[in-house]
Design a protein around this motif. Structure first.
Motif, PDB file in Angstrom:
ATOM      1  N   ILE A   1     -10.640  26.689   3.893  1.00 39.33           N
ATOM      2  CA  ILE A   1     -10.384  25.769   2.801  1.00 39.33           C
ATOM      3  C   ILE A   1     -11.222  24.521   3.069  1.00 39.33           C
ATOM      4  CG2 ILE A   1      -8.341  24.804   3.966  1.00 39.33           C
ATOM      5  CD1 ILE A   1      -7.103  24.383   1.169  1.00 39.33           C
ATOM      6  N   SER A   2     -11.795  23.963   2.020  1.00 44.81           N
ATOM      7  CA  SER A   2     -12.614  22.762   2.179  1.00 44.81           C
ATOM      8  C   SER A   2     -11.734  21.519   2.273  1.00 44.81           C
ATOM      9  CB  SER A   2     -13.566  22.613   0.989  1.00 44.81           C
ATOM     10  OG  SER A   2     -12.830  22.271  -0.178  1.00 44.81           O
ATOM     11  N   ARG A   3     -12.318  20.463   2.767  1.00 41.97           N
ATOM     12  CA  ARG A   3     -11.623  19.176   2.853  1.00 41.97           C
ATOM     13  C   ARG A   3     -11.162  18.740   1.465  1.00 41.97           C
ATOM     14  NH1 ARG A   3     -15.424  14.948   5.210  1.00 41.97           N
ATOM     15  NH2 ARG A   3     -16.452  15.192   3.229  1.00 41.97           N
ATOM     16  N   GLU A   4     -12.028  18.866   0.468  1.00 38.17           N
ATOM     17  CA  GLU A   4     -11.700  18.427  -0.881  1.00 38.17           C
ATOM     18  C   GLU A   4     -10.548  19.232  -1.468  1.00 38.17           C
ATOM     19  OE1 GLU A   4     -14.869  19.214   0.157  1.00 38.17           O
ATOM     20  OE2 GLU A   4     -15.483  17.128   0.424  1.00 38.17           O
ATOM     21  N   GLU A   5     -10.571  20.539  -1.269  1.00 39.91           N
ATOM     22  CA  GLU A   5      -9.490  21.369  -1.801  1.00 39.91           C
ATOM     23  C   GLU A   5      -8.177  21.056  -1.100  1.00 39.91           C
ATOM     24  OE1 GLU A   5      -8.214  25.967  -2.754  1.00 39.91           O
ATOM     25  OE2 GLU A   5     -10.126  25.605  -1.757  1.00 39.91           O
ATOM     26  N   LEU A   6      -8.220  20.858   0.217  1.00 40.12           N
ATOM     27  CA  LEU A   6      -7.011  20.512   0.947  1.00 40.12           C
ATOM     28  C   LEU A   6      -6.455  19.185   0.451  1.00 40.12           C
ATOM     29  CD1 LEU A   6      -4.905  20.963   3.122  1.00 40.12           C
ATOM     30  CD2 LEU A   6      -6.522  20.021   4.790  1.00 40.12           C
ATOM     31  N   ARG A   7      -7.298  18.208   0.260  1.00 41.04           N
ATOM     32  CA  ARG A   7      -6.852  16.897  -0.232  1.00 41.04           C
ATOM     33  C   ARG A   7      -6.186  17.037  -1.600  1.00 41.04           C
ATOM     34  NH1 ARG A   7      -7.655  11.121   0.712  1.00 41.04           N
ATOM     35  NH2 ARG A   7      -6.258  10.272  -0.827  1.00 41.04           N
ATOM     36  N   LYS A   8      -6.781  17.842  -2.491  1.00 39.04           N
ATOM     37  CA  LYS A   8      -6.200  18.051  -3.819  1.00 39.04           C
ATOM     38  C   LYS A   8      -4.829  18.721  -3.735  1.00 39.04           C
ATOM     39  CE  LYS A   8     -10.575  18.243  -6.292  1.00 39.04           C
ATOM     40  NZ  LYS A   8     -11.561  19.105  -6.953  1.00 39.04           N
ATOM     41  N   LYS A   9      -4.692  19.710  -2.850  1.00 40.78           N
ATOM     42  CA  LYS A   9      -3.410  20.388  -2.676  1.00 40.78           C
ATOM     43  C   LYS A   9      -2.342  19.406  -2.202  1.00 40.78           C
ATOM     44  CE  LYS A   9      -3.239  24.664  -1.052  1.00 40.78           C
ATOM     45  NZ  LYS A   9      -2.691  25.223  -2.269  1.00 40.78           N
ATOM     46  N   LEU A  10      -2.709  18.541  -1.272  1.00 42.84           N
ATOM     47  CA  LEU A  10      -1.754  17.545  -0.775  1.00 42.84           C
ATOM     48  C   LEU A  10      -1.406  16.542  -1.868  1.00 42.84           C
ATOM     49  CD1 LEU A  10      -3.232  16.984   2.784  1.00 42.84           C
ATOM     50  CD2 LEU A  10      -0.986  17.967   2.251  1.00 42.84           C
ATOM     51  N   ASP A  11      -2.405  16.065  -2.591  1.00 44.46           N
ATOM     52  CA  ASP A  11      -2.178  15.091  -3.659  1.00 44.46           C
ATOM     53  C   ASP A  11      -1.284  15.654  -4.770  1.00 44.46           C
ATOM     54  OD1 ASP A  11      -3.714  13.230  -2.299  1.00 44.46           O
ATOM     55  OD2 ASP A  11      -5.475  13.437  -3.610  1.00 44.46           O
ATOM     56  N   ARG A  12      -1.448  16.945  -5.071  1.00 42.95           N
ATOM     57  CA  ARG A  12      -0.633  17.583  -6.118  1.00 42.95           C
ATOM     58  C   ARG A  12       0.775  17.916  -5.636  1.00 42.95           C
ATOM     59  NH1 ARG A  12      -5.389  21.063  -7.072  1.00 42.95           N
ATOM     60  NH2 ARG A  12      -4.320  22.560  -5.720  1.00 42.95           N
ATOM     61  N   GLY A  13       0.970  17.922  -4.323  1.00 46.29           N
ATOM     62  CA  GLY A  13       2.271  18.310  -3.771  1.00 46.29           C
ATOM     63  C   GLY A  13       2.482  19.809  -3.791  1.00 46.29           C
ATOM     64  N   ASP A  14       1.389  20.578  -3.690  1.00 48.01           N
ATOM     65  CA  ASP A  14       1.490  22.040  -3.673  1.00 48.01           C
ATOM     66  C   ASP A  14       2.419  22.501  -2.550  1.00 48.01           C
ATOM     67  OD1 ASP A  14      -0.384  21.914  -5.683  1.00 48.01           O
ATOM     68  OD2 ASP A  14      -1.932  23.040  -4.629  1.00 48.01           O
ATOM     69  N   ASP A  15       3.048  23.649  -2.773  1.00 47.71           N
ATOM     70  CA  ASP A  15       3.974  24.221  -1.798  1.00 47.71           C
ATOM     71  C   ASP A  15       3.194  25.101  -0.815  1.00 47.71           C
ATOM     72  OD1 ASP A  15       6.265  25.028  -0.470  1.00 47.71           O
ATOM     73  OD2 ASP A  15       6.753  26.575  -1.951  1.00 47.71           O
ATOM     74  N   PHE A  16       2.882  24.543   0.330  1.00 45.68           N
ATOM     75  CA  PHE A  16       2.206  25.287   1.388  1.00 45.68           C
ATOM     76  C   PHE A  16       2.532  24.627   2.718  1.00 45.68           C
ATOM     77  CE2 PHE A  16      -0.656  21.829   0.696  1.00 45.68           C
ATOM     78  CZ  PHE A  16      -1.423  21.666   1.849  1.00 45.68           C
ATOM     79  N   LYS A  17       2.250  25.332   3.807  1.00 39.84           N
ATOM     80  CA  LYS A  17       2.503  24.807   5.146  1.00 39.84           C
ATOM     81  C   LYS A  17       1.170  24.421   5.772  1.00 39.84           C
ATOM     82  CE  LYS A  17       6.915  25.690   4.955  1.00 39.84           C
ATOM     83  NZ  LYS A  17       7.689  26.654   5.638  1.00 39.84           N
ATOM     84  N   LEU A  18       1.037  23.148   6.103  1.00 40.80           N
ATOM     85  CA  LEU A  18      -0.147  22.633   6.782  1.00 40.80           C
ATOM     86  C   LEU A  18       0.205  22.529   8.258  1.00 40.80           C
ATOM     87  CD1 LEU A  18      -2.994  21.449   6.683  1.00 40.80           C
ATOM     88  CD2 LEU A  18      -1.963  19.233   6.122  1.00 40.80           C
ATOM     89  N   VAL A  19      -0.462  23.318   9.081  1.00 40.01           N
ATOM     90  CA  VAL A  19      -0.077  23.467  10.482  1.00 40.01           C
ATOM     91  C   VAL A  19      -1.172  22.957  11.411  1.00 40.01           C
ATOM     92  CG1 VAL A  19       0.602  25.104  12.278  1.00 40.01           C
ATOM     93  CG2 VAL A  19       1.298  25.508   9.897  1.00 40.01           C
ATOM     94  N   MET A  20      -0.826  21.925  12.185  1.00 39.35           N
ATOM     95  CA  MET A  20      -1.729  21.468  13.244  1.00 39.35           C
ATOM     96  C   MET A  20      -1.432  22.305  14.482  1.00 39.35           C
ATOM     97  SD  MET A  20      -2.309  17.692  14.789  1.00 39.35           S
ATOM     98  CE  MET A  20      -3.355  17.415  16.201  1.00 39.35           C
ATOM     99  N   THR A  21      -2.485  22.845  15.080  1.00 38.29           N
ATOM    100  CA  THR A  21      -2.317  23.811  16.170  1.00 38.29           C
ATOM    101  C   THR A  21      -2.597  23.222  17.549  1.00 38.29           C
ATOM    102  OG1 THR A  21      -4.574  24.596  15.873  1.00 38.29           O
ATOM    103  CG2 THR A  21      -2.852  25.736  14.643  1.00 38.29           C
ATOM    104  N   LEU A  22      -2.720  21.912  17.628  1.00 36.11           N
ATOM    105  CA  LEU A  22      -2.936  21.257  18.922  1.00 36.11           C
ATOM    106  C   LEU A  22      -1.602  20.909  19.573  1.00 36.11           C
ATOM    107  CD1 LEU A  22      -5.934  18.970  17.919  1.00 36.11           C
ATOM    108  CD2 LEU A  22      -6.020  21.107  19.223  1.00 36.11           C
ATOM    109  N   SER A  23      -1.651  20.340  20.754  1.00 40.08           N
ATOM    110  CA  SER A  23      -0.445  20.033  21.522  1.00 40.08           C
ATOM    111  C   SER A  23       0.462  19.035  20.813  1.00 40.08           C
ATOM    112  CB  SER A  23      -0.832  19.451  22.885  1.00 40.08           C
ATOM    113  OG  SER A  23      -1.365  18.145  22.704  1.00 40.08           O
ATOM    114  N   GLU A  24       1.695  18.982  21.261  1.00 39.15           N
ATOM    115  CA  GLU A  24       2.655  18.022  20.712  1.00 39.15           C
ATOM    116  C   GLU A  24       2.155  16.592  20.907  1.00 39.15           C
ATOM    117  OE1 GLU A  24       7.296  16.708  21.363  1.00 39.15           O
ATOM    118  OE2 GLU A  24       6.665  18.695  22.018  1.00 39.15           O
TER     119      GLU A  24
END
Length: 121
Positions: free
Chosen positions: A15-38
């Motif tokens: 997914i591109s940065r722009e598409e991800l930003r749009k999904k977040l701005d729209r409040g789309d229902d998806f899980k954004l998962v950071m995979t680095l350490s706590e």
């Protein structure tokens, strides 16, 4: 738009940065998962992210039918690639990788959450 990156012979949907930003701005229902350490998550992450660092947390936070976007620090970071492969191997079908990760997000001046944020917005 879905991109395809080939990492180690495997095709990863991206997914591109722009598409991800749009999904977040729209409040789309998806899980954004950071995979680095706590620790890394507490220091800095994209707003709306959850942090998954081990297999036990996968079943706790994710459903196989969820739309999932995984990311880590940058395009060369393998944490999100490994997470993608593990999820796919466990039957998760709707996964994409935000390859640019934190570095790409911050370079765009997009907001970050955490204890060490220096975002321009």
């Amino acid at each position: 738009m879905v991109g395809i990156n080939i990492q180690g012979g495997q095709r990863l949907k991206t997914i591109s940065r722009e598409e991800l930003r749009k999904k977040l701005d729209r409040g789309d229902d998806f899980k954004l998962v950071m995979t680095l350490s706590e620790w890394a998550f507490e220091a800095q992450h994209i707003p709306g992210s959850i942090n998954i660092t081990n297999l036990a947390q996968v079943a706790e936070y994710l459903d196989p039918d969820d739309e999932i976007v995984v990311y880590c620090s940058n395009e060369k970071c393998i944490a999100s690639q490994v997470a993608y492969q593990i999820l796919e191997g466990r039957g998760y079908k709707n996964i994409r990788r935000y390859a640019g990760g934190l570095v790409d997000w911050e370079e765009a001046g997009y907001p970050l959450d955490g204890k060490r944020t220096y975002s321009k917005q």
